[in-house]
Design a protein around this motif. Structure first.
Motif, PDB file in Angstrom:
ATOM      1  N   GLY A  65      -1.417 -32.700  91.233  1.00 48.86           N
ATOM      2  CA  GLY A  65      -2.302 -31.540  91.157  1.00 48.86           C
ATOM      3  C   GLY A  65      -3.686 -31.835  91.682  1.00 48.86           C
ATOM      4  O   GLY A  65      -4.263 -31.044  92.444  1.00 48.86           O
ATOM      5  N   ILE A  66      -4.256 -32.977  91.295  1.00 43.42           N
ATOM      6  CA  ILE A  66      -5.597 -33.342  91.761  1.00 43.42           C
ATOM      7  C   ILE A  66      -5.629 -33.479  93.273  1.00 43.42           C
ATOM      8  O   ILE A  66      -6.520 -32.934  93.946  1.00 43.42           O
TER       9      ILE A  66
ATOM     10  N   GLU B 194       1.676 -25.511  91.693  1.00 39.19           N
ATOM     11  CA  GLU B 194       1.656 -24.586  90.563  1.00 39.19           C
ATOM     12  C   GLU B 194       2.580 -25.072  89.440  1.00 39.19           C
ATOM     13  O   GLU B 194       2.266 -24.900  88.257  1.00 39.19           O
ATOM     14  N   ILE B 195       3.712 -25.667  89.792  1.00 37.62           N
ATOM     15  CA  ILE B 195       4.597 -26.189  88.758  1.00 37.62           C
ATOM     16  C   ILE B 195       3.870 -27.251  87.946  1.00 37.62           C
ATOM     17  O   ILE B 195       3.914 -27.263  86.710  1.00 37.62           O
TER      18      ILE B 195
ATOM     19  N   GLU C 140     -14.347 -33.009  91.957  1.00 37.78           N
ATOM     20  CA  GLU C 140     -14.384 -31.548  91.826  1.00 37.78           C
ATOM     21  C   GLU C 140     -12.982 -30.989  91.604  1.00 37.78           C
ATOM     22  O   GLU C 140     -12.767 -30.111  90.752  1.00 37.78           O
ATOM     23  N   ALA C 141     -12.001 -31.508  92.362  1.00 36.61           N
ATOM     24  CA  ALA C 141     -10.621 -31.054  92.215  1.00 36.61           C
ATOM     25  C   ALA C 141     -10.079 -31.386  90.832  1.00 36.61           C
ATOM     26  O   ALA C 141      -9.372 -30.571  90.213  1.00 36.61           O
ATOM     27  N   ALA C 142     -10.406 -32.579  90.323  1.00 37.48           N
ATOM     28  CA  ALA C 142      -9.938 -32.973  88.994  1.00 37.48           C
ATOM     29  C   ALA C 142     -10.519 -32.059  87.919  1.00 37.48           C
ATOM     30  O   ALA C 142      -9.816 -31.659  86.977  1.00 37.48           O
ATOM     31  N   ARG C 143     -11.807 -31.731  88.040  1.00 43.81           N
ATOM     32  CA  ARG C 143     -12.430 -30.820  87.069  1.00 43.81           C
ATOM     33  C   ARG C 143     -11.741 -29.457  87.091  1.00 43.81           C
ATOM     34  O   ARG C 143     -11.437 -28.880  86.044  1.00 43.81           O
TER      35      ARG C 143
ATOM     36  N   GLN D 144      -8.007 -25.653  84.463  1.00 40.72           N
ATOM     37  CA  GLN D 144      -6.905 -24.696  84.493  1.00 40.72           C
ATOM     38  C   GLN D 144      -5.762 -25.125  83.578  1.00 40.72           C
ATOM     39  O   GLN D 144      -5.099 -24.286  82.966  1.00 40.72           O
ATOM     40  N   CYS D 145      -5.520 -26.422  83.481  1.00 41.05           N
ATOM     41  CA  CYS D 145      -4.446 -26.914  82.613  1.00 41.05           C
ATOM     42  C   CYS D 145      -4.774 -26.742  81.136  1.00 41.05           C
ATOM     43  O   CYS D 145      -3.877 -26.759  80.284  1.00 41.05           O
TER      44      CYS D 145
END
Length: 593
Positions: A445-446, A472-473, A529-532, A537-538
């Motif tokens: 995801g990251i 998305e999964i 930024e992507a991890a945040r 969202q998770c």
């Protein structure tokens, strides 16, 4: 007749930009920069065509999206998807769709990918029967990606597309015989923020469809026996959405003098509610239908999304949710039966494996999985399937050639033996939930979100091709496990997934990603930024409908008002959100379920 006004844009001539102006219909503003060639797409006539579609269908699109929310609220309250008793006459009727055009009678292998220039050339030359050029899951819809994509497709339809790799001194151009082009516009939920119509962002799918159809319908039909253009339609949840698309096609054909029914579209059945509406979807599109496709990855995502309010339906590790799961097998068999009964193609799904060039044993194992998956599809009755990589085309083609001697199986495999119930389609998936599964979801995801923010929507990760559907999964499965405190299997002591555990996993997997990509690449990228964003969202109290809705706000590049009348070349800073850096643990502590 609309009055027109003019907004003038100038680019630096020394950068190869063309001086010129855009004559815009009244009520239309272009909010993105104008680079070389964009004026070929953003003509006044094309914008008038898109504007007419937007003004005609905007209210119906909003109504459909509101209905989705109402439907989800019922599912959250305990309802489960089911066949609509009011539509039994359509499901049991003997109607069929209009005939399949000769140009797409044989679709046994289709390749998919974004509308990037080199990709378009390679995919059309790949040996596949069809190339689905994608504005959706495999494309990050940055303004430049979208505009260049339309330029690339226009050049492809006119057989003038070329791309020079200066580093290798190699020129890419089309072969004499190429795949048939299909185009997938964005889903109903995504906007095109860089085009405003009457003060509102345009609907992404209407701009994607509108520009492509307007510029290419005549040239395309000339080379395809009067048929086409051809489309894939994503993310539908109900036949009312198919009815809107059918009206869009009818209006487009009338407006440009194209014979009725020329447009053909294949609908991706990639949401759980849509599987209960397949007959109704085909019925609404019967004069424009080219069949249905098993969009398996989005379908798994939709299973979690649909049942987000049901704690008894937690998915096992995503690697275990394959076509052997009863609910997945049931959906594909019902799709084949439905399509063949209605006289159209039943297309198989995407095998996400890609060739592994540095490990022969691992590559053979991956190819064996692809071979088995495609053999399952063709023997079940599918008329064709998808491949994500040109290196898989010959393998997949061999499997279908050996098991499907005619152009398709529409008449020969009616699958009258299939009897699928509502319970079959929603049966709970079986398997284990592990810490390794949580880690893999987080790592993928990251990295996918980071690539998407930087303009890449299709990313090879761990020998699989990841796009928005597979990402998305990872997102919704993490959310589901955290939301309901899933207990992990295979541990010496019980471990429950909660925000504290997830914070540790995010930190550790982010460090692992840095080790894999290298510190220099990590620092230059947007991984933190992507991890945040992925972590937020998770752990959200309410599951976001789509990962890309939040991500899109971070890549919108609106030109300031003072500069709308003149652009001096180059790329302007993105309109992004830049929250202060804080630890993942602190951020997650602020989230309350």
């Amino acid at each position: 007749m609309m009055n027109d006004h003019m907004e003038t844009y100038h680019e630096d001539e020394d950068k190869g930009m063309r001086k010129g102006s855009l004559h815009l219909p009244e009520g239309v503003r272009i909010r993105g920069r104008l680079a070389a060639g964009y004026d070929r797409i953003l003509t006044r006539e094309a914008l008038e065509f898109v504007t007419d579609l937007e003004r005609t269908f905007r209210s119906r699109v909003k109504w459909m999206l509101d209905f989705r929310k109402e439907q989800q609220a019922r599912f959250d309250a305990g309802e489960v998807p089911a066949f609509d008793p009011a539509m039994v006459a359509i499901r049991e009727g003997s109607w069929v769709c209009d005939g399949v055009p000769l140009a797409i009678a044989d679709r046994r292998v289709e390749i998919t990918g974004p509308v990037e220039r080199k990709m378009v050339i390679n995919a059309l030359n790949s040996g596949a029967k069809v190339f689905m050029a994608d504005f959706e899951d495999s494309l990050a819809p940055h303004w430049d990606n979208v505009m260049r994509g339309h330029i690339n497709l226009r050049d492809a339809v006119n057989k003038t597309i070329e791309w020079e790799d200066k580093a290798r001194n190699k020129l890419y151009k089309l072969n004499k015989n190429t795949a048939v082009l299909f185009v997938r516009p964005r889903g109903w939920h995504l906007k095109e923020a860089h085009i405003e119509i009457d003060g509102e962002p345009a609907t992404g799918c209407l701009t994607d469809f509108g520009f492509y159809f307007f510029h290419n319908h005549e040239a395309f039909r000339t080379t395809h026996g009067g048929a086409g253009p051809f489309f894939y339609l994503p993310k539908m949840q109900h036949s009312r959405e198919a009815a809107v698309w059918n009206s869009v096609f009818d209006r487009a054909e009338r407006a440009l003098g194209v014979p009725h029914g020329s447009i053909k579209a294949t609908v991706l059945i990639e949401t759980l509610p849509a599987v209960f509406q397949m007959n109704e979807i085909l019925y609404e599109l019967r004069s424009h239908s080219a069949g249905l496709n098993c969009g398996r990855w989005d379908y798994i995502f939709s299973y979690v999304k649909t049942f987000q309010g049901h704690p008894d339906r937690l998915l096992p590790d995503r690697v275990q949710v394959g076509m052997g799961q009863h609910f997945m097998k049931s959906y594909t068999e019902l799709l084949i039966q439905t399509c063949h009964r209605r006289g159209v193609h039943a297309m198989g799904g995407m095998a996400a494996q890609i060739p592994i060039r540095d490990n022969a044993a691992a590559n053979e194992a991956a190819m064996a999985l692809v071979r088995a998956d495609k053999l399952r599809e063709v023997t079940a009755g599918h008329d064709g399937t998808w491949a994500a990589h040109p290196g898989l085309i010959s393998l997949v083609m061999d499997v279908f050639n050996a098991n499907m001697t005619k152009e398709n199986q529409i008449e020969s495999r009616k699958r009258e033996d299939v009897s699928i119930t509502e319970a079959d389609l929603i049966e709970k998936p079986r398997g284990v939930r592990t810490l390794d599964g949580l880690r893999l979801n987080t790592r993928v995801g990251i990295q996918y979100v980071e690539a998407w923010l930087n303009g890449t929507g299709s990313v090879p990760l761990y020998n699989l091709m990841e796009d928005a559907a597979t990402a998305e999964i990872s997102r919704v499965q993490n959310w589901q496990w955290i939301r309901y405190g899933a207990v992990l299997d295979g541990e010496s002591v019980p471990i429950k997934v909660d925000k504290e555990l997830f914070a540790r996993v995010v930190s550790e997997e982010l460090a692992r990603v840095e080790g894999e990509v290298g510190t220099e690449r990590f620092k230059k990228g947007r991984f933190v930024e992507a991890a945040r964003m992925f972590a937020r969202q998770c752990t959200a109290a309410k599951l976001d409908d789509f990962l890309t809705l939040d991500a899109y706000s971070r890549v919108v590049s609106i030109v300031p008002e003072a500069r709308l009348s003149r652009l001096n070349g180059g790329t302007f800073p993105q309109h992004c959100l830049h929250p202060m850096i804080q630890t993942i643990s602190t951020m997650l502590a602020d989230v309350q379920f």
